[in-house]
Design a protein around this motif. Sequence first.
Motif, mmCIF file in Angstrom:
data_model
loop_
_atom_site.group_PDB
_atom_site.id
_atom_site.type_symbol
_atom_site.label_atom_id
_atom_site.label_comp_id
_atom_site.label_asym_id
_atom_site.label_seq_id
_atom_site.Cartn_x
_atom_site.Cartn_y
_atom_site.Cartn_z
ATOM 1 N N TRP A 267 -28.932 43.105 -25.561
ATOM 2 C CA TRP A 267 -28.131 42.202 -24.737
ATOM 3 C C TRP A 267 -27.655 42.962 -23.498
ATOM 4 O O TRP A 267 -26.947 43.968 -23.617
ATOM 5 N N ALA A 268 -28.037 42.467 -22.329
ATOM 6 C CA ALA A 268 -27.619 43.076 -21.072
ATOM 7 C C ALA A 268 -26.316 42.438 -20.609
ATOM 8 O O ALA A 268 -26.225 41.216 -20.475
ATOM 9 N N ILE A 269 -25.310 43.280 -20.362
ATOM 10 C CA ILE A 269 -24.008 42.820 -19.859
ATOM 11 C C ILE A 269 -23.817 43.471 -18.495
ATOM 12 O O ILE A 269 -23.780 44.702 -18.391
ATOM 13 N N GLY A 270 -23.714 42.653 -17.435
ATOM 14 C CA GLY A 270 -23.759 43.204 -16.092
ATOM 15 C C GLY A 270 -22.609 42.878 -15.172
ATOM 16 O O GLY A 270 -22.555 43.394 -14.053
ATOM 17 N N ARG A 271 -21.686 42.014 -15.593
ATOM 18 C CA ARG A 271 -20.574 41.667 -14.721
ATOM 19 C C ARG A 271 -19.414 42.646 -14.933
ATOM 20 O O ARG A 271 -19.150 43.073 -16.057
ATOM 21 N N TYR A 272 -18.744 42.978 -13.856
ATOM 22 C CA TYR A 272 -17.740 44.048 -13.887
ATOM 23 C C TYR A 272 -16.710 43.840 -14.998
ATOM 24 O O TYR A 272 -16.467 44.744 -15.812
ATOM 25 N N GLN B 187 -26.885 54.473 -14.862
ATOM 26 C CA GLN B 187 -26.902 53.032 -14.647
ATOM 27 C C GLN B 187 -26.492 52.249 -15.889
ATOM 28 O O GLN B 187 -25.997 51.127 -15.779
ATOM 29 N N ALA B 188 -26.698 52.806 -17.069
ATOM 30 C CA ALA B 188 -26.405 52.052 -18.288
ATOM 31 C C ALA B 188 -26.281 52.985 -19.478
ATOM 32 O O ALA B 188 -26.971 54.011 -19.543
ATOM 33 N N PHE B 189 -25.393 52.629 -20.373
ATOM 34 C CA PHE B 189 -25.364 53.183 -21.717
ATOM 35 C C PHE B 189 -25.348 52.010 -22.688
ATOM 36 O O PHE B 189 -25.151 50.849 -22.293
ATOM 37 N N PHE B 190 -25.516 52.333 -23.962
ATOM 38 C CA PHE B 190 -25.692 51.287 -24.968
ATOM 39 C C PHE B 190 -24.582 51.351 -26.010
ATOM 40 O O PHE B 190 -23.932 52.383 -26.206
ATOM 41 N N ARG B 191 -24.383 50.250 -26.680
ATOM 42 C CA ARG B 191 -23.409 50.144 -27.759
ATOM 43 C C ARG B 191 -23.992 49.291 -28.884
ATOM 44 O O ARG B 191 -24.865 48.452 -28.653
ATOM 45 N N THR B 192 -23.455 49.481 -30.078
ATOM 46 C CA THR B 192 -23.761 48.603 -31.200
ATOM 47 C C THR B 192 -22.652 47.575 -31.320
ATOM 48 O O THR B 192 -21.464 47.936 -31.348
ATOM 49 N N VAL B 193 -23.015 46.306 -31.373
ATOM 50 C CA VAL B 193 -22.038 45.230 -31.541
ATOM 51 C C VAL B 193 -21.764 45.102 -33.040
ATOM 52 O O VAL B 193 -22.611 44.634 -33.798
ATOM 53 N N VAL B 194 -20.583 45.539 -33.459
ATOM 54 C CA VAL B 194 -20.319 45.632 -34.898
ATOM 55 C C VAL B 194 -19.703 44.361 -35.464
ATOM 56 O O VAL B 194 -19.611 44.203 -36.686
ATOM 57 N N ARG B 195 -19.263 43.449 -34.595
ATOM 58 C CA ARG B 195 -18.774 42.156 -35.056
ATOM 59 C C ARG B 195 -19.076 41.133 -33.969
ATOM 60 O O ARG B 195 -19.188 41.481 -32.802
ATOM 61 N N ASP B 196 -19.223 39.877 -34.350
ATOM 62 C CA ASP B 196 -19.575 38.843 -33.399
ATOM 63 C C ASP B 196 -18.595 38.848 -32.227
ATOM 64 O O ASP B 196 -17.380 38.953 -32.422
ATOM 65 N N ALA B 197 -19.138 38.740 -31.035
ATOM 66 C CA ALA B 197 -18.306 38.824 -29.840
ATOM 67 C C ALA B 197 -18.607 37.679 -28.885
ATOM 68 O O ALA B 197 -19.749 37.205 -28.791
ATOM 69 N N GLN C 280 -22.192 33.949 -27.029
ATOM 70 C CA GLN C 280 -21.974 34.555 -28.331
ATOM 71 C C GLN C 280 -22.997 35.667 -28.584
ATOM 72 O O GLN C 280 -24.201 35.424 -28.603
ATOM 73 N N VAL C 281 -22.505 36.889 -28.742
ATOM 74 C CA VAL C 281 -23.362 38.037 -29.034
ATOM 75 C C VAL C 281 -23.155 38.402 -30.503
ATOM 76 O O VAL C 281 -22.051 38.784 -30.896
ATOM 77 N N PRO C 282 -24.176 38.264 -31.332
ATOM 78 C CA PRO C 282 -23.980 38.416 -32.777
ATOM 79 C C PRO C 282 -23.821 39.861 -33.218
ATOM 80 O O PRO C 282 -24.358 40.788 -32.610
ATOM 81 N N ALA C 283 -23.092 40.043 -34.288
ATOM 82 C CA ALA C 283 -22.945 41.360 -34.900
ATOM 83 C C ALA C 283 -24.309 41.923 -35.250
ATOM 84 O O ALA C 283 -25.228 41.206 -35.646
ATOM 85 N N GLY C 284 -24.420 43.237 -35.096
ATOM 86 C CA GLY C 284 -25.681 43.907 -35.370
ATOM 87 C C GLY C 284 -26.573 44.039 -34.157
ATOM 88 O O GLY C 284 -27.597 44.722 -34.212
ATOM 89 N N SER C 285 -26.175 43.401 -33.049
ATOM 90 C CA SER C 285 -26.979 43.479 -31.828
ATOM 91 C C SER C 285 -26.770 44.820 -31.140
ATOM 92 O O SER C 285 -25.815 45.546 -31.407
ATOM 93 N N ARG C 286 -27.677 45.114 -30.226
ATOM 94 C CA ARG C 286 -27.551 46.271 -29.346
ATOM 95 C C ARG C 286 -27.185 45.746 -27.961
ATOM 96 O O ARG C 286 -27.803 44.798 -27.456
ATOM 97 N N ALA C 287 -26.154 46.328 -27.338
ATOM 98 C CA ALA C 287 -25.695 45.895 -26.016
ATOM 99 C C ALA C 287 -25.996 46.974 -24.989
ATOM 100 O O ALA C 287 -25.788 48.165 -25.243
ATOM 101 N N MET C 288 -26.478 46.542 -23.827
ATOM 102 C CA MET C 288 -26.767 47.433 -22.711
ATOM 103 C C MET C 288 -25.699 47.188 -21.655
ATOM 104 O O MET C 288 -25.692 46.146 -20.989
ATOM 105 N N LEU C 289 -24.770 48.126 -21.507
ATOM 106 C CA LEU C 289 -23.671 47.984 -20.565
ATOM 107 C C LEU C 289 -24.111 48.549 -19.222
ATOM 108 O O LEU C 289 -24.297 49.759 -19.069
ATOM 109 N N LEU C 290 -24.276 47.671 -18.243
ATOM 110 C CA LEU C 290 -24.882 48.026 -16.961
ATOM 111 C C LEU C 290 -23.816 48.474 -15.963
ATOM 112 O O LEU C 290 -23.264 47.677 -15.208
#
Length: 412
Positions: free
Chosen positions: A62-67, A299-309, A315-325
Amino acid sequence: MTTQPAQGDTAERTLEAGPGVDPGFAAAFDPFADDVLADPYPAWARIREAGPAVHLPRHDVWAIGRYADVREALRDHETFSSTGGIGLRPIADPVEAGLPSSIDPPDLERYRRLMGAQLGPRHLPMLGDMIRVRAEDLVADLLARGTFDAVADWGRTFPVDVLGDLVGLPVQGREPLPRWAAAVFDNFGPDNERSAAAKPLLADLITYVSEVVTRENLDPDGMGAKVFEAADRGEVNEVEAMSVIMTFLVSGMGTASDALAQMLVLLAEHPDQWKALRENPALIPGVFEEVLRYDAPVQAFFRTVVRDADVGGVQVPAGSRAMLLFGSANRDGRKWADPDRFDVGRNPVDHLAFGSGAHSCPGQALARLEAKTLLNAFVRKVERIELAGEPVRRLGQVSRSWESAPIRVVPV
């Protein structure tokens, strides 16, 4: 951004619920393609337009790009966790790999205390005179030469000399550290040709650390020796001590080297901004901040989404990988006026190039001191900065840097 109950079983169903998302663009988009790495900002603009969080099926991320959304995710480690690694591919033991950046609070706090004791802002004033003398010497040498490379002779020289001596490294053998740091960042991307090319460089870094960065070889008055002393006091164990030193070497010599070279290239490309800076040296503290905002070295690091957000209604489901841009957030027009313009008068101190929250870069105060000191020396002695040839871009998986950048300077 708030956590929500689970909604839907698949990333694709969640994507369709997001406002303004273009599934066709998302399905085809590869953030690690050559054209994106060469100039990511048009792509980041499309990500921001597509939605607050956009699922990219090619890498199942999941790419998240807004400040505002990136900043909030960085500050919410209970939802967007660094545990398991800040790269696309999770790692089993981040401490063993030398990456305390992949550990969340409260375990992270003892690492932060130890790194802050060496690199925190209150410890830097005593280093100011040493850094100033070195900056003056480097600028004098480059002025005498007239033409030099912003990467090899500036970006990869100053941080290595300054931080190398602060850590207490032997002078011989530390020159490749910025290249090895770049390999660490390339390993944060997907398993591809770039990550494969990084492996032998990572092996060289591990060999250097195991054979050279030892109690016997480090200067007893340097930061490295002080980290080992903390291990002797029981504040960290030996493996954890080495991971702290590795952080000094990778973050302090990698991103700082890239950002310093980029600073010189941008000032050469924007002579009106260099003129404004020379006419008003009071702008110097904000120049490096604008360089970091305009073209973030990471430009980006990653996170594990550990609970639904819930990210802006997506809606970004738990267990997803997030790319923080970070690079995208720093060009977000919702935050910055005229975000694609390089402006030395902007002073964007709340950019996200150094991260935010618990995982903000521990070496940022030193990087700022290095940049400010170099600029002070340059402004007084250099009338014009010009490109002496075409800069060559290095395509990094998550980082932005130059392979070479010929610069010509005209003295006052």
